[in-house]
Design a protein around this motif. Structure first.
Motif, PDB file in Angstrom:
ATOM      1  N   VAL A  77       0.868  -1.169   0.000  1.00 13.62           N
ATOM      2  CA  VAL A  77       0.000   0.000   0.000  1.00 13.62           C
ATOM      3  C   VAL A  77       0.911   1.228   0.000  1.00 13.62           C
ATOM      4  N   TYR A  78       0.557   2.214  -0.834  1.00 18.19           N
ATOM      5  CA  TYR A  78       1.378   3.406  -1.030  1.00 18.19           C
ATOM      6  C   TYR A  78       0.641   4.633  -0.511  1.00 18.19           C
ATOM      7  N   PHE A  79       1.384   5.476   0.208  1.00 22.32           N
ATOM      8  CA  PHE A  79       0.836   6.693   0.775  1.00 22.32           C
ATOM      9  C   PHE A  79       1.558   7.907   0.195  1.00 22.32           C
ATOM     10  N   ASP A  80       0.900   9.036   0.242  1.00 23.22           N
ATOM     11  CA  ASP A  80       1.534  10.273  -0.207  1.00 23.22           C
ATOM     12  C   ASP A  80       2.710  10.617   0.707  1.00 23.22           C
ATOM     13  N   GLY A  81       3.758  11.191   0.104  1.00 26.16           N
ATOM     14  CA  GLY A  81       4.933  11.538   0.878  1.00 26.16           C
ATOM     15  C   GLY A  81       4.660  12.490   2.021  1.00 26.16           C
ATOM     16  N   SER A 104       8.013  -4.562   5.370  1.00 32.03           N
ATOM     17  CA  SER A 104       9.043  -3.548   5.180  1.00 32.03           C
ATOM     18  C   SER A 104       8.362  -2.244   4.817  1.00 32.03           C
ATOM     19  N   ILE A 105       9.123  -1.153   4.938  1.00 27.02           N
ATOM     20  CA  ILE A 105       8.607   0.163   4.592  1.00 27.02           C
ATOM     21  C   ILE A 105       9.671   0.883   3.782  1.00 27.02           C
ATOM     22  N   ALA A 106       9.240   1.677   2.804  1.00 24.17           N
ATOM     23  CA  ALA A 106      10.209   2.349   1.938  1.00 24.17           C
ATOM     24  C   ALA A 106       9.715   3.740   1.562  1.00 24.17           C
ATOM     25  N   ILE A 107      10.612   4.715   1.704  1.00 26.31           N
ATOM     26  CA  ILE A 107      10.368   6.058   1.188  1.00 26.31           C
ATOM     27  C   ILE A 107      10.866   6.074  -0.249  1.00 26.31           C
ATOM     28  N   LEU A 108       9.978   6.378  -1.171  1.00 27.81           N
ATOM     29  CA  LEU A 108      10.283   6.277  -2.594  1.00 27.81           C
ATOM     30  C   LEU A 108      10.251   7.645  -3.266  1.00 27.81           C
ATOM     31  N   ARG A 109      11.163   7.833  -4.191  1.00 29.58           N
ATOM     32  CA  ARG A 109      11.139   8.977  -5.112  1.00 29.58           C
ATOM     33  C   ARG A 109      11.318   8.409  -6.513  1.00 29.58           C
ATOM     34  N   LEU A 110      10.209   7.956  -7.088  1.00 29.77           N
ATOM     35  CA  LEU A 110      10.258   7.248  -8.351  1.00 29.77           C
ATOM     36  C   LEU A 110      10.161   8.225  -9.524  1.00 29.77           C
ATOM     37  N   PRO A 111      10.874   7.954 -10.605  1.00 24.99           N
ATOM     38  CA  PRO A 111      10.851   8.861 -11.756  1.00 24.99           C
ATOM     39  C   PRO A 111       9.531   8.790 -12.515  1.00 24.99           C
ATOM     40  N   ASP A 112       9.268   9.799 -13.284  1.00 22.65           N
ATOM     41  CA  ASP A 112       8.064   9.843 -14.120  1.00 22.65           C
ATOM     42  C   ASP A 112       8.369   9.145 -15.440  1.00 22.65           C
ATOM     43  N   VAL A 113       8.267   7.825 -15.408  1.00 19.01           N
ATOM     44  CA  VAL A 113       8.540   6.998 -16.580  1.00 19.01           C
ATOM     45  C   VAL A 113       7.386   6.015 -16.759  1.00 19.01           C
ATOM     46  N   PRO A 114       7.221   5.464 -17.980  1.00 16.54           N
ATOM     47  CA  PRO A 114       6.031   4.654 -18.270  1.00 16.54           C
ATOM     48  C   PRO A 114       5.822   3.444 -17.376  1.00 16.54           C
ATOM     49  N   PHE A 115       6.911   2.789 -16.882  1.00 11.48           N
ATOM     50  CA  PHE A 115       6.712   1.564 -16.112  1.00 11.48           C
ATOM     51  C   PHE A 115       6.382   1.818 -14.639  1.00 11.48           C
ATOM     52  N   VAL A 116       6.350   3.080 -14.209  1.00 11.50           N
ATOM     53  CA  VAL A 116       5.950   3.427 -12.845  1.00 11.50           C
ATOM     54  C   VAL A 116       4.472   3.808 -12.849  1.00 11.50           C
ATOM     55  N   PRO A 117       3.651   3.234 -11.955  1.00 13.09           N
ATOM     56  CA  PRO A 117       2.229   3.612 -11.902  1.00 13.09           C
ATOM     57  C   PRO A 117       2.069   5.117 -11.801  1.00 13.09           C
ATOM     58  N   TRP A 118       1.072   5.645 -12.495  1.00 15.13           N
ATOM     59  CA  TRP A 118       0.913   7.108 -12.553  1.00 15.13           C
ATOM     60  C   TRP A 118       0.712   7.713 -11.175  1.00 15.13           C
ATOM     61  N   GLN A 119       0.133   6.942 -10.238  1.00 14.41           N
ATOM     62  CA  GLN A 119      -0.093   7.472  -8.895  1.00 14.41           C
ATOM     63  C   GLN A 119       1.218   7.742  -8.145  1.00 14.41           C
ATOM     64  N   LEU A 120       2.307   7.105  -8.590  1.00 17.01           N
ATOM     65  CA  LEU A 120       3.590   7.204  -7.890  1.00 17.01           C
ATOM     66  C   LEU A 120       4.654   7.927  -8.702  1.00 17.01           C
ATOM     67  N   ALA A 121       4.419   8.102  -9.980  1.00 17.76           N
ATOM     68  CA  ALA A 121       5.445   8.632 -10.875  1.00 17.76           C
ATOM     69  C   ALA A 121       5.735  10.103 -10.588  1.00 17.76           C
ATOM     70  N   GLY A 122       7.019  10.417 -10.474  1.00 17.31           N
ATOM     71  CA  GLY A 122       7.436  11.803 -10.327  1.00 17.31           C
ATOM     72  C   GLY A 122       7.090  12.438  -8.998  1.00 17.31           C
ATOM     73  N   MET A 169       7.103  11.852  -4.374  1.00 16.47           N
ATOM     74  CA  MET A 169       7.527  11.072  -3.222  1.00 16.47           C
ATOM     75  C   MET A 169       6.340  10.293  -2.678  1.00 16.47           C
ATOM     76  N   SER A 170       6.580   9.055  -2.315  1.00 16.99           N
ATOM     77  CA  SER A 170       5.541   8.223  -1.716  1.00 16.99           C
ATOM     78  C   SER A 170       6.172   7.335  -0.650  1.00 16.99           C
ATOM     79  N   VAL A 171       5.335   6.690   0.129  1.00 11.90           N
ATOM     80  CA  VAL A 171       5.794   5.753   1.159  1.00 11.90           C
ATOM     81  C   VAL A 171       5.075   4.432   0.938  1.00 11.90           C
ATOM     82  N   ALA A 172       5.836   3.367   0.770  1.00  8.75           N
ATOM     83  CA  ALA A 172       5.272   2.040   0.539  1.00  8.75           C
ATOM     84  C   ALA A 172       5.406   1.186   1.786  1.00  8.75           C
TER      85      ALA A 172
END
Length: 421
Positions: free
Chosen positions: A169-173, A197-215, A217-220
């Motif tokens: 489950v992913y949350f807004d940064g 596990s928990i992860a602070i993510l900063r995923l790039p805005d690229v096609p293989f990243v879900p649009w909700q997370l692309a570009g 910060m999120s927390v998984a």
């Protein structure tokens, strides 16, 4: 060179020894390290045998096999391997580094399931290694990575498992503090049926990243539950309520879809990793992580800053000891950044800065698969002094001419390690 048999591997090692060069090994490129000058590289992709023995629940695989294939073929019989978070990696590198995956708190370290290893050691000799045949190598190869030889095949036990309750489950940064605090309070109550596990993510805005997370910060928060899905849903409920999710993918799932929990990229990337171990997650640690990688850390250059809960079956004593150290730690820490382009050095410095910030609460140790490095300073953190000395002694026995490239950091680390008083 491309090896099609153990004899090919032995020939490569003997050739290298007679010409004063070192030998390295590769399959996928995951976990690759630099400094391969004057190295004969052996590719193991053609060592691709795979036989499942369903009646006794074990499997034999060649060094060229990846986890996804074993997941699929074992599932036909209702069986499962203890694969890692990325089924696209090779089996040998994962197992020789211990193997702590998404269900580790329930089933333990994957290397503990090994029955036999077939290996060509640094002296060019093929050996079949079991708890009773070459027990010194059986100890060393499980946790010592490739320092003693090039593995050509491995046999290990499977578990009876078809479905789990899990996902991420992913949350807004912006909700990072609430989510981290909730996770840290929730983890101590989690029984061994759950791994998280928990992860602070900063995923790039690229096609293989879900649009909700692309570009952004999120927390998984990742979760795997072995047992009744209804119990898993109840246990995970506090995390779902921590903040409004931006993307939730948690529920009953086939074990063959294990990759959905961590959603690791399938292709190798040129990454820089910084790893550590912690014995607790107190407020000071959380504050340090938020300051370094939270929503206000505009200078954070890491794609991921992750903490995994260990404990449970990971820390249990085993019948056959191994070279895997530090398995009594409560949590692992890992940051991953991509040191490419003009900001490459800044990415590395940032990872080291975060590491120094949390250092007061770390144990001083690391795990082999989370600290893939040929830097002897990293190796010193991976093994305690007794293990390091024993590995070095075995290297002198089985690789007297210093042919294996993977053995060099062990030798160099021993010179850095200072015996405890």
């Amino acid at each position: 060179m491309e090896a099609a048999s153990p004899e090919d591997v032995a020939a490569a090692i003997r050739f290298a020894g007679s010409h004063g060069i070192e030998v390295g090994v590769r399959l996928t490129g995951h976990g690759i390290i630099n400094h391969l000058e004057n190295v004969l590289l052996v590719h193991t992709g053609r060592l691709d045998e795979l036989t499942v023995h369903p009646d006794e629940a074990w499997v034999r695989v060649g060094a060229g096999v990846r986890w996804d294939r074993v997941l699929q073929e074992a599932a036909v019989f209702g069986l499962a391997p203890l694969a890692g978070s990325s089924p696209d990696v090779g089996i040998v590198g994962y197992l020789t580094g211990g193997g702590i995956g998404p269900v580790a708190r329930t089933y333990g370290v994957a290397a503990d399931r090994i029955r036999a290893i077939e290996v060509v050691t640094g002296d060019g000799e093929f050996r079949r290694v079991t708890p009773t045949e070459h027990p010194d190598l059986f100890w060393a190869l499980r946790g010592g990575k490739g320092a003693l030889g090039i593995v050509t095949a491995v046999e290990f036990d499977l578990v009876h498992l078809v479905e789990i309750y899990g996902g991420a489950v992913y949350f807004d940064g912006a909700d990072a503090e609430k989510v981290l605090d909730t996770w840290a309070e929730w983890c101590p109550s989690l029984i061994e049926e759950g791994t998280t596990s928990i992860a602070i993510l900063r995923l790039p805005d690229v096609p293989f990243v879900p649009w909700q997370l692309a570009g952004r910060m999120s927390v998984a928060v990742r979760f795997a539950w072995i047992g009744d899905p209804a119990d898993g849903q109840r246990v995970f409920a506090p995390m779902l309520a921590a903040a409004p999710p931006v993307l939730a993918m948690v529920g009953p799932m086939p074990y063959t879809e294990l990759r959905r929990i961590h959603a690791d990229p399938s292709d190798p990337l040129p990454v820089h990793e910084h790893a550590a171990l912690l014995d607790e997650l107190n407020d000071d640690v959380l504050d340090a992580l938020l300051a370094a990688a939270g929503p206000d850390a505009d200078d954070c250059r890491q794609l991921m800053v992750e903490i995994r809960q260990l404990g449970g079956a990971v820390a249990m004593a085993q019948e056959h000891a191994s070279a895997l150290c530090h398995r009594d730690a409560e949590y692992s820490y890992l940051s991953i950044g991509i040191p490419a382009g003009p900001d490459a050095e800044a990415t590395i410095r940032n990872a080291e800065d975060i590491g120094r910030l949390i250092e007061p609460w770390t144990t001083g140790g690391t795990l082999p698969n989370f600290a893939a490095s040929d830097d002897p300073h990293d190796v010193v953190r991976t093994y305690d002094r007794e293990t390091l000395e024993r590995l070095a002694d075995l290297i002198e026995t089985y690789d007297p001419d210093s042919v294996l490239r993977a053995a060099r950091p062990i030798r160099e680390a021993l010179l850095l390690s200072v015996p405890e008083d």
